[in-house]
Structures are given as structure tokens and as C-alpha cells.
Write a protein that holds these residues in place. Sequence first.
Motif, mmCIF file in Angstrom:
data_model
loop_
_atom_site.group_PDB
_atom_site.id
_atom_site.type_symbol
_atom_site.label_atom_id
_atom_site.label_comp_id
_atom_site.label_asym_id
_atom_site.label_seq_id
_atom_site.Cartn_x
_atom_site.Cartn_y
_atom_site.Cartn_z
ATOM 1 N N THR A 318 0.813 -1.225 0.000
ATOM 2 C CA THR A 318 0.000 0.000 0.000
ATOM 3 C C THR A 318 0.844 1.272 0.000
ATOM 4 O OG1 THR A 318 -0.105 -0.113 2.428
ATOM 5 C CG2 THR A 318 -1.932 -1.100 1.199
ATOM 6 N N GLY A 340 -3.818 -4.694 1.429
ATOM 7 C CA GLY A 340 -3.066 -4.066 2.504
ATOM 8 C C GLY A 340 -3.178 -4.884 3.772
ATOM 9 N N ALA A 346 -5.422 -0.269 2.551
ATOM 10 C CA ALA A 346 -5.680 -0.479 1.126
ATOM 11 C C ALA A 346 -6.525 0.653 0.544
ATOM 12 C CB ALA A 346 -6.359 -1.824 0.916
#
Length: 589
Positions: A318, A340, A346
Motif C-alpha cells: 500500500t 493491505g 488499502a
Amino acid sequence: MERIEKVGVVGCGTMGSGICEVVARGGRAVQFVEVNDEMVEKGLSRIRNSLQRAVDRSKLDAADMEAILDRISGHTDFAVLSDSDLVIEAVPEQLDMKQKTFEQLDAVLRPDAIVATNTSSLGVIDVAVHTKRPDRVLGFHFFNPAPVMELVEMITTVVTNPEVVELAKAFATELGKTPVVVRDRAGFIANLLLFPYLNQAVGMVEEGYATREDIDAAMRFGCGHPIGPIGLVDLIGIDSTNSIMERMYEQFGDVRYAPHPIIRQLKTAGFMGRKSGRGFYTYEKPNSSRTAADDASDVTPIDPESIAHWGTIGVLGTGTMASGIAEVCAKAGYDVIVRGRSVAKAESAKAAVGKSLQRMVDKGRMEADAAEEALGRISVTDGLASFAECDIVIEAVAELMEVKRPLFEELDQITKPDCVLATTTSSLPVIEMAMATNRPEKVIGLHFFNPAAIMKLVEVVPTVRTDDQTLMQSRAITEKLGKHGVLCGDRAGFIVNALLFPYLNDATRMLEDGYATAPEIDTAMKLGCGHPMGPFALMDIVGLDVTLEICRALYAEFRDPGFEPVPLLEHMVSVGYLGRKVGRGFYTY
């Protein structure tokens, strides 16, 4: 003498003619001396052709061209230089020839005249002692092409009079040049940093690690250099490259200055680079910058059909690199899954993509509908299981093997058997991640450069276990994403970092030795080599801690003493001077 007015030049070859043009463009009359009338005419013709090219490109008026030519005259007798304030020697890079030239000049010049050598590698003191005025001798190193390149390295010996240096600096500045004053040692600043880098690139070609085209493209797209190292060797000349490196090896005894055998072989064969029409590349004709149409490396063409069935790309990570890769993939029309450690992370990466796309819309580089559509192709997750149907998963997490390896073990269990697993590592061995899986043949390195949405380069790094299909698919997806892929082997630094960071380390060593200041070195490399920024400004952006770690990785891999991190770099990292991100590195922000 209060100001340099009357200028002479000895030798009117490539450098001498360029120096004459620079002086005449600066409004001063200049007389040059050549060995015979034929060489005088060739010198004048060379200057005239250079000026005509400037006129043809609308960079110079025809009337100005004639005025410049009127200020230049050629002769065969040293006596015409007797009333010169400054004479610049630009004869071939042979010590005995330069020494003889200085003896002849000493016999005709006024006692207060300044004598300068344009040498790029010889010791200035070695020619100064062949005069009765060693205190009025200095190096005046123009860069080729002299009318274009802004840098002038001024080399002082242990006996050069400070008044001479000040007069020479003022003269160079009046000509529109930027002078950098350095001490007398082989290579000075620019060549001492440039030629080990060039030699290392030549070594990559010689050992078959990467093609000349890929090496040149890597440094142009990855570092913003105006010309790649192999093309630059051809431009400088194979013979000149060999001579300069031999001189530096003689002085320093470092094997990195010893020219690779292929340089000597090309020189012996008469393949001198662009000027002869053949060097590492073959050119359309001598002195042409255009390579011959049939002069291309034998690399298998990319097959777009190898990824025609691909539709979904997974991005693991991320951070800045991960969000940049996600953006590139979404803009290319792929469905993208960003994973993520949490959904929030994310989502943050997707939001970063949204901001980047909006900036493109604001700048008129993308339609709002297209940006919205691209962002809509990105979905987020906090579980690896979401990658089950991906055609390729690109890992972009922390540069730590203990983090990456377990992830590859998991990805191997979750993804479909034909899914390609790629890592964006810039310094770790790809093979270690491959061997954490039961499909090492499907694992490859895809080293994107930061920011991935902007930088065009991707280093494609197969391991000894990567199969041909995976390599072809990786090259094809790189092209589909609008990137320029270069192929290289799985070893520390790949192409760009393996060439760039030893150069940065060498610059730090030069600073540690007290040979020049950081601003002087940065200026020399920007103006003398056309680099977008100097080594210290670049290290401050990259981060001194990152620079140190990559230097350590290269040293551990190659065991080359020249790659060992310079103590100054280690000391700066230890006290927290990490560069721009903390406000203090080689510069203070």
C-alpha cells in the motif's frame, strides 16, 4: 594584466575548433595555430560547419555567424601568438606532444602571458615544468562539444599563481561558462567519477549481463541521463576512453579504472566510435549519431498474445510504489486488487491513486471520465485469498527478505498454478523468493521506478529458474503498461542501481578526501555530463540511509573494494543526516 583580451589556441581539431568558436562567440579575436595549411583549412571548415548548423537550427543569425568567423584566424607559426594574454593548448592527449608545445609557446609568449592546457587526464604540472613560467600555467578543461557544454574545470598545480586563477575564472565566466576550480590529479572531477561508471557498463556488455541497448535505455529512463553509458563511450571515442582510463589507472592503481579488454580490442580494430562509424554500435556514417538500421541486438520480439487472456492484476502493498503500480495497471485497462495489512490501508492506497488521477485531469492529461473509470477498476482487500484468480501478482512491500519470503510462500498456495508472481525488489535476490514457492519457474523480478506512474523504466529480472513463457509474459505486460522494459540478470542492483550507487559512493569518497566541495562536484556532473542533478543532491532525495544500504548490498554481492561504503556516508547516517526527509543531508534544507 587586468583582463584577458587576446587569446590564442594551439590545435584546431574537435576540441580546439570548439574552443575557438566559444572565444569568438564571446566577442574576442582568437588566433589558432596548426601544423600546416591543410590542417588550418580543416579547422576553419570545422568551425564554419558548426556555426552553420546553429544557423540552420535558428539558434544563430547569419550575420552573427559572419561576425564570429571574422574574429577567427588560422596560422602555422607560433610567432603570431606572441602578444596573447592567454593561450590554450588543445593538441592530442599525448604528454610528450604537449610538453613540446609548451616549450615552443614559452619561447614566444610575453612573460606575463597565461598558458593553459585542455588536458582531460594528464598531470598539468607535467607540462608546466616545461616552461619558465610554471606559476602562470593551469588546466582549462572544456567539455565536448565546447560551444554547448557549460562546464570548465580549472586545474591548479602546487605553484599556480592565485592571480592567474582569478583571471582565468573571470574569463570563463565572461564566455558564459561555469568554472569549477580543482587540484591537479588525473580525471579531475567529472572524468574521475564518469569513467568508472562507463567502464562498469562496458563490463556488463562484455560479460553478456545485459545488451548495450538495455543498459543505455536503463540509464536514460531510470536516471534521466541524456545518453546511455555505451553510447557515451562511442561519442567520447574508444581511443580517448582507453587513454583516459589508462592514465587514471596509472595514478590510482584501482582496477575499476583499467579499461575492459573489449575497449582495447575495439581500439586495435580501428572501431573508434561515432567518429569512425563503428564502436559498440554501428553508425550510418562516420560522425553520425544515427545507428545503422541493421545494427540491433538479437532479442526475441515481444508476443502480445502471451497475455491476451489476462484480465486481473494483484498488487501486494500500500506504499507509494504499490499505489503507483496499481494506477498504471488500472489505466491500462486491467482490474486491480490492492491488498493491505488492513482495509483502511488499502483504501488509503486507492485514495492516493485517485489524487494522482485527478492531478492528471487538472493538467489536461486525462479526461475526467477515463480517470473515474480507471479508479473504478481498483478494488481493495486485507486478505491474500482475494488474489486467487489473478493472472499476475506484483509484490511491493518492505525491502526485507524476512517480509517478502513468507508472502511468496502464501501466494504460492493461494493463486492459480499459471499465475505469475513478481517482486519489485531493487536489491534483494529474486531467486530467494522464487525458491520459497513450488513454482520458481513462474517467479520474476519487475523493478518499477518511483514514481511508478511517471517513470517509464521497468527492469525485467528473470532468475536461473524462470521459464521462457513467464519471461515473455513479463516483457509483454511491461509493454502493455506503457513502460520500457530492459532485461537483466538476477544480481544485486540489476542495471541502474549497480551503475548508479558505486558512482554515488565515489562522489562521497571525493568529498571525504577534500578534493572538492559537494556543490562543486554537483555542478561538475550536471554541467559536464548533463545529469539532471549532481550526486549529492540525488543522495539527499534518495535518502542517505537507502544509499548506504544499497552500497552495502552491492559490496556484499561483488566484494569489490571500490564498492565498500565510504566512512563519511556511514557517519552521516549514524548521526541522522538522512537527506531531505529529515531536513539535513549533504545539504541543509
